[in-house]
Design an enzyme around this catalytic site. Structure first.
Site: not given
Ligand code: NCD
Length: 421
Positions: A57, A142, A221, A286
């Protein structure tokens, strides 16, 4: 006399206590045991050698978002954190929602990435699911079941239809399950309240209800103990280092460097999340970089997302040194499990395994954002203990060593719907 191997890692301590020399030939492990001649030998007696991570991710950005990150900087960040494979998320600008966009993204990554990669398809009401699958998408998502940075939410009906189509391909759907309430998003506490833990739990249940097709689901997440347990009953579960190591209480209330979706929770919820450790399948970062200037906007306007691909395994290894978790668990959750879920050949120490490794010292240092490689230039993990790799091997070649990178032969991992023409 056999021809020399390209690389031998000597005296590698394997989980379970066995010590072996790992011989590498043509990008894969050829033998684990004693060793013969090699073009290059590295003595690993003092090192922790791990199969390199698959970070399933990451948001590598690029294009108009290159001030945040691009393949060059993001892949350096991945390698310097011991990850040799990254799975890029499709909420790029433009999004990866057509076969042409996917081909272009693969081309961009092939041209600039120093690490191996895979590209996911976006999931919108009109995504040509079959077309994306044959174009080489590794997985779908996602899938936004709540809006987030550069991603609009699907309705329940749209999600139901998408899951049916993804299931028909035999593919994996990865889902961003959250619930967002109306209100003023003015600081980290209100951000936590508006995208609440209870809402995340309800969203997991709602996604499960939408999956009448029985599609393979992966919950991205998950931020609380209860969500992990609920998601584990419906699919595979991913947790990020930021939800394990950070709480909103560790930041000034309006510091948007800690703004992320799902939000950082309270210190108590963070601790409780560790109690669900055994139910977590995958740790993924993430990695969602934004520039410092963007993060300095008034809190409600600042984008959500924090960088983490480079600090993911290093933070986990510091927890191993503190005897909080086992090395075997870190290898399982950061490398083996994501590879299995996604159908990427495993990295490991047995003959035939992908020869991707990261070699770590046995001591931790505080995270110093100035030494990290993401273009965003900050880390919310600053000061936390972390163990960064000394060297990283990709396909049998040393591609990172003592802070220096060299271009190896990164691979594109296409999904199972792809047939090369
Ligand atoms: C992610 C992004 O900035 O691409 N931001 C986040 O807060 N996790 C998008 C996402 O994964 O929700």
């Amino acid at each position: 006399m056999p021809s020399p191997c390209s690389l031998i890692l000597r005296n590698v301590s394997l989980v379970g206590g066995r010590v072996a020399d790992i011989s590498v030939r043509e990008g894969v492990v050829s033998h684990a045991g004693a060793s013969g001649p090699a073009d290059r030998t590295i003595d690993c007696s003092d090192l922790l050698v791990l199969p390199a991570a698959v970070d399933m991710h990451v948001h590598m950005r690029g294009g108009t978002q290159s001030a945040k990150e691009d393949w060059e900087s993001g892949s350096r960040s991945a390698l310097a954190g011991g990850a040799t494979v990254v799975v890029d998320q499709p909420n790029t600008i433009p999004p990866i929602s057509s076969p042409d966009a996917l081909h272009a993204r693969v081309y961009e990554a092939r041209s600039h990435s120093l690490c191996s990669f895979a590209i996911n398809s976006s999931v919108t009401f009109d995504t040509p699911v079959k077309g994306m699958w044959s174009a080489g998408a590794l997985a779908f998502g996602e899938t936004f079941f709540a809006p987030s940075s550069y991603g609009e939410a699907l309705s329940e009906g749209e999600l139901r239809t998408a899951l049916r189509e993804i299931h028909a391909c035999g593919a994996l759907a990865t889902v961003h399950a959250e619930e967002v309430a109306d209100g003023n998003d003015t600081d980290l506490v209100s951000h936590d309240r508006l995208r609440s833990a209870a809402g995340e739990l309800r969203a997991v249940e709602a996604v499960r209800q939408c999956n009448s097709a029985g599609c393979r689901l992966h919950f991205c997440h998950m931020s609380t103990n209860a969500s992990v347990i609920a998601a584990a009953a419906a699919g595979s579960v991913e947790v990020t280092p930021h939800h394990l190591f950070l709480s909103h209480e560790q930041f000034e209330p309006t510091d948007a460097l800690g703004k992320v979706n799902p939000p950082l929770r309270s210190e108590k919820e963070r601790r409780d999340l560790w109690a669900a450790w055994d139910a977590i399948d995958v740790i993924a970062s993430d990695h969602a970089p934004h520039t410092r200037a963007e993060k300095q906007a008034p809190f409600r306007d600042a984008p959500a997302g924090i960088p983490g691909v480079e600090t993911m395994v290093p933070l986990l290894l510091a927890a191993v040194l503190e005897k909080k978790i086992s090395l075997a668990d870190v290898i399982r959750k950061s490398s083996q499990a994501p590879a299995e879920l996604l159908g990427i050949p495993p990295a490991g120490f047995s003959p035939g395994d992908r020869a991707d490794f990261a070699l770590y010292p046995r001591s931790a240092l505080p995270v110093d954002p100035d030494t990290l490689h993401s273009r965003c230039g900050f880390s919310p993990f600053e000061g936390l203990p972390a163990v960064f790799p000394r060297a990283v091997v990709l396909g049998g070649e040393v591609v990172y060593e003592e802070g220096e990178f060299s271009r190896g032969s990164p691979a594109w991992f296409a999904g199972k719907g792809f047939f090369p023409r």
